[in-house]
Write an enzyme that holds these catalytic residues in place. Sequence first.
Site, mmCIF file in Angstrom:
data_model
loop_
_atom_site.group_PDB
_atom_site.id
_atom_site.type_symbol
_atom_site.label_atom_id
_atom_site.label_comp_id
_atom_site.label_asym_id
_atom_site.label_seq_id
_atom_site.Cartn_x
_atom_site.Cartn_y
_atom_site.Cartn_z
ATOM 1 N N LYS A 54 0.846 -1.206 0.000
ATOM 2 C CA LYS A 54 0.000 0.000 0.000
ATOM 3 C C LYS A 54 0.877 1.250 0.000
ATOM 4 O O LYS A 54 0.626 2.205 -0.739
ATOM 5 C CB LYS A 54 -0.933 -0.009 1.228
ATOM 6 C CG LYS A 54 -2.040 -1.029 1.109
ATOM 7 C CD LYS A 54 -2.797 -1.257 2.423
ATOM 8 C CE LYS A 54 -3.779 -2.421 2.240
ATOM 9 N NZ LYS A 54 -4.434 -2.862 3.462
ATOM 10 N N GLN A 98 -4.643 -1.202 9.621
ATOM 11 C CA GLN A 98 -4.474 -2.542 9.042
ATOM 12 C C GLN A 98 -5.066 -3.585 9.990
ATOM 13 O O GLN A 98 -4.711 -3.636 11.168
ATOM 14 C CB GLN A 98 -2.983 -2.820 8.792
ATOM 15 C CG GLN A 98 -2.719 -4.149 8.117
ATOM 16 C CD GLN A 98 -3.280 -4.227 6.692
ATOM 17 O OE1 GLN A 98 -3.244 -3.243 5.949
ATOM 18 N NE2 GLN A 98 -3.811 -5.366 6.316
ATOM 19 N N ASP A 121 -10.969 3.177 4.082
ATOM 20 C CA ASP A 121 -11.328 1.761 4.017
ATOM 21 C C ASP A 121 -12.854 1.599 4.001
ATOM 22 O O ASP A 121 -13.360 0.491 3.849
ATOM 23 C CB ASP A 121 -10.765 1.037 5.250
ATOM 24 C CG ASP A 121 -9.913 -0.164 4.875
ATOM 25 O OD1 ASP A 121 -9.808 -0.460 3.675
ATOM 26 O OD2 ASP A 121 -9.366 -0.799 5.802
#
Length: 286
Positions: A54, A98, A121
Amino acid sequence: MTARVIDGTAVARRVREDVGRGVAQLVAAGGRAPGLATVLVGDDPASEVYVRNKRRLCVAAGMQDLHRHLPGDVDQASAAALVDELAADPQVSGILLQLPTPRHLDSDALIARIPAEKDVDGLTTANAGLLAQGRPGLRPCTPAGVMALLDEYDVPLAGAEAVVVGRSVLVGKPMAQLLLARHATVTVCHSRTRDLPEVCRRADVLVVAAGIRGLVGRDAVKAGATVIDVGIHRGDDGLVGDVESDAVAEVAGALTPVPGGVGPMTIAMLLANTLTAARVQQGLAD
Ligand code: NAP
């Protein structure tokens, strides 16, 4: 019949190039380069790989890498304080915690501290609610990536029978909402579904996100269906999905490979979300 291969690697590359151009335009218009704050807690090797990718692709798209790493034994209050710091920082356009975090942390409580406009997200209740109501908001990256693949391959959705296997907050539920918003007739399957193959065989578009290797076989696929395999399993023979790909390829009309299907799209949509977030925050949205 051999299914057409839906090339997620190629589509993801194009999405990332578009994002790179968008970043350059934002900066040329007097804006700031978007900043992505990935937050990794602990040192789970798989999570480290995901975060590294990422960060690398964020920099390649011209964005600022504002990564933060917390020790695996960090307490809830300290992790919350970091999220609050990032939430308040104008350089930070997007925050990605994460997952999974170490067990002693309440990741839902941490996600709840992310402002909706920085929730790249798409996992906050605010963004889930906006999606459920069909209003603009940041969408979860994996299902958004699936939609981008379906659009890229001109898969008809209005009136189509769509079956989603899995009802997680991360994938299955938002996937169903996105398909519904595009006027598909959506059925969601889960671990209590009776006769999974029978339900799946209705699908013109079948999205499988159950996390069970080889769950969907040839008997669960209608001839000519578009099959999207979200599952990822690391075996001795490399990465494989939730779909028995060799057998299903003989009946499906189109199929995503694993690897090279949905996986690369997830990161590409994360970058797209970060650019969208930066534009909105800087008052430079289209
Ligand atoms: P998850 O949270 O474990 O959810 C799995 C879902 O599948 C649950 O809703 C579960 O039903 C359902 N399920 C389990 N067994 C089933 C069965 N026998 N028949 C029908 N449904 C069943 O997993 P997730 O986070 O959604 O991820 C799913 C898979 O996608 C995993 O392999 C994950 O690694 C992969 N993934 C890939 C990407 C990517 O970028 N490609 C991104 C995210 C996830 P219940 O609700 O009844 O338990």
